[in-house]
Motif scaffolding. Structure first.
Motif, mmCIF file in Angstrom:
data_model
loop_
_atom_site.group_PDB
_atom_site.id
_atom_site.type_symbol
_atom_site.label_atom_id
_atom_site.label_comp_id
_atom_site.label_asym_id
_atom_site.label_seq_id
_atom_site.Cartn_x
_atom_site.Cartn_y
_atom_site.Cartn_z
ATOM 1 N N LEU A 49 0.829 -1.203 0.000
ATOM 2 C CA LEU A 49 0.000 0.000 0.000
ATOM 3 C C LEU A 49 0.869 1.261 0.000
ATOM 4 C CD1 LEU A 49 -2.785 -0.925 2.607
ATOM 5 C CD2 LEU A 49 -3.091 -0.614 0.140
ATOM 6 N N ASN A 52 2.491 1.727 -3.405
ATOM 7 C CA ASN A 52 1.510 2.195 -4.387
ATOM 8 C C ASN A 52 1.086 3.641 -4.154
ATOM 9 O OD1 ASN A 52 1.575 -0.319 -5.568
ATOM 10 N ND2 ASN A 52 -0.288 -1.054 -4.561
ATOM 11 N N SER A 53 1.261 4.118 -2.909
ATOM 12 C CA SER A 53 0.879 5.496 -2.582
ATOM 13 C C SER A 53 1.960 6.502 -2.961
ATOM 14 C CB SER A 53 0.586 5.618 -1.082
ATOM 15 O OG SER A 53 -0.497 4.802 -0.709
ATOM 16 N N ASP A 55 4.735 8.617 -5.213
ATOM 17 C CA ASP A 55 4.697 9.213 -6.549
ATOM 18 C C ASP A 55 5.805 8.627 -7.429
ATOM 19 O OD1 ASP A 55 7.044 10.402 -5.693
ATOM 20 O OD2 ASP A 55 6.171 12.391 -5.429
ATOM 21 N N VAL A 60 5.967 9.487 -0.692
ATOM 22 C CA VAL A 60 4.551 9.522 -0.307
ATOM 23 C C VAL A 60 4.194 10.953 0.061
ATOM 24 C CG1 VAL A 60 2.796 8.653 1.278
ATOM 25 C CG2 VAL A 60 4.663 7.152 0.550
ATOM 26 N N GLN A 64 -1.818 11.817 0.004
ATOM 27 C CA GLN A 64 -2.121 10.397 0.094
ATOM 28 C C GLN A 64 -2.239 9.903 1.537
ATOM 29 O OE1 GLN A 64 -2.649 8.436 -2.643
ATOM 30 N NE2 GLN A 64 -2.518 10.387 -3.752
ATOM 31 N N LEU A 68 -4.086 6.434 2.997
ATOM 32 C CA LEU A 68 -3.128 5.401 3.361
ATOM 33 C C LEU A 68 -3.311 4.953 4.807
ATOM 34 C CD1 LEU A 68 -0.669 3.650 2.760
ATOM 35 C CD2 LEU A 68 0.797 5.620 3.287
ATOM 36 N N GLN A 71 -6.364 2.789 5.202
ATOM 37 C CA GLN A 71 -6.150 1.433 4.678
ATOM 38 C C GLN A 71 -5.326 0.582 5.655
ATOM 39 O OE1 GLN A 71 -4.332 2.661 0.967
ATOM 40 N NE2 GLN A 71 -6.174 2.134 -0.208
#
Length: 362
Positions: A49, A52-53, A55, A60, A64, A68, A71
């Motif tokens: 996670l 994927n968050s 850039d 991060v 985001q 995040l 999640q």
């Protein structure tokens, strides 16, 4: 004939004790493996996670952060629910192992009652901190959430603030200070993921180690309580013997529990309701049954008390049990009572001072 039959029953119970203890040891090992898989799988999911968050340059951004952290909280709640179900199942199985030790000598309904009452006791028993098992599991979950969210929030906020500060230096055509550069790197996905691994699994006080401690303690407790419940349903059982594990890591208060003859039943033997087992969380000690015909005259005449037994031991063992040189001195000066033996010195010293004891002279 009756004596021979009783001898056979005792032999059967002793074999069953060894089998039950081995089964619970295997249960413990299985639980530890299952916890490891659960936490490492969750870590991989959380780290994915984070990755994927990030850039295109792997950072991060603040934009985001809210999504995040939500999640991550969802995954941690899943861990909490799964480990609660796990520990419930393992407690029941451990209690069955302990209670069924005596299935050949007491009625089956009494064995079932012993197992059920042990499971209930483990669920509802309050420890010294006033917490029941469910409270303890919730505290592990809350700690996990606080630790991991703090890691992510701190890294992202400081990293992004440092990025803004670096841009100001660059706009003025000035070199970016090293500390600013280091803070910028804190918000990188890889840096955050390393911190998350430490916080969830690797650090000494991480949730992974906390839950292992809780689960191991309660599996052992369920086995032992069910064992005690069933043992004393046998009319020939006089007590349970506190046994040190072969893997007992270092001398501590368990050595006293295993070696002092406090009730005239033999070293480390306790009547119903008097056993100090388990002496502490994560214990490796266990219990064995003692039958009435195994108590000797020497056992009956050799009864002592906690303080007299302690005074008769070496200074090294006294310190190992009491935990502090000044507690050893307090013992020999007559300042300790039985309830103080397990009290840490940092808590005991103020109490002694209030009683007028000059602790500096001990």
């Amino acid at each position: 004939m009756a004596d021979n039959q009783r001898t056979q029953i005792k032999a059967t119970i002793r074999r069953a004790m060894k089998t039950a203890q081995s089964a619970t040891n295997e249960l413990d090992a299985q639980a530890m493996k299952e916890l490891t898989v659960l936490y490492r799988s969750a870590l991989v999911e959380i780290q994915q996670l984070v990755t994927n968050s990030a850039d295109e340059i792997g950072t991060v951004r603040l934009s985001q952060l809210q999504v995040l952290t939500r999640q991550i909280e969802d995954i941690l709640m899943q861990i909490s629910q799964t480990q609660s179900h796990m520990i419930e199942g393992y407690i029941v199985e451990a209690a069955k192992n302990g209670g069924n030790t005596f299935s050949t000598s007491i009625p089956v309904e009494r064995v079932s009652q012993s197992i059920d009452s042990a499971v209930l006791a483990v669920r509802t028993m309050k420890q010294k901190d006033g917490l029941q098992l469910s409270d303890r599991l919730w505290r592990v979950h809350q700690n996990a959430k606080e630790q991991l969210i703090q890691v992510v929030e701190r890294a992202v906020i400081l990293g992004n603030s440092a990025t803004d500060a670096a841009q100001e230096f660059q706009q003025r055509a000035e070199a970016v200070p090293l500390n600013i550069t280091q803070q910028m790197n804190m918000a990188s996905g890889s840096a955050i993921n390393k911190k998350l691994k430490d916080a969830l699994i690797d650090d000494q006080g991480a949730p992974y180690h906390q839950i292992k401690r809780v689960m191991r303690t309660e599996i052992n407790r369920a086995h032992g309580v069910a064992f005690q419940n069933s043992a004393f349903e046998d009319e020939f059982v006089v007590g349970t013997k506190f046994k040190l594990s072969p893997n007992h890591p270092k001398r501590d208060i368990c050595d006293m529990h295993a070696k002092a003859n406090l009730y005239g039943l033999g070293k480390g033997v306790y009547p119903r309701g008097k056993s100090p087992w388990p002496a502490h969380p994560n214990t490796l000690s266990y219990e064995q049954v003692v039958f009435v015909d195994e108590v000797s005259n020497e056992d009956r005449t050799g009864q002592t008390n906690h303080l007299d037994w302690l005074k008769s031991q070496s200074k090294e063992l006294q310190k190992a049990i009491l935990g502090h040189d000044k507690k050893v001195s307090a013992l020999h000066h007559g300042h300790l009572n039985k309830r103080m033996i397990a009290t840490p010195w940092k808590h005991l010293e103020p109490a002694l001072k209030r009683k007028g004891v000059d602790t500096s002279s001990l």
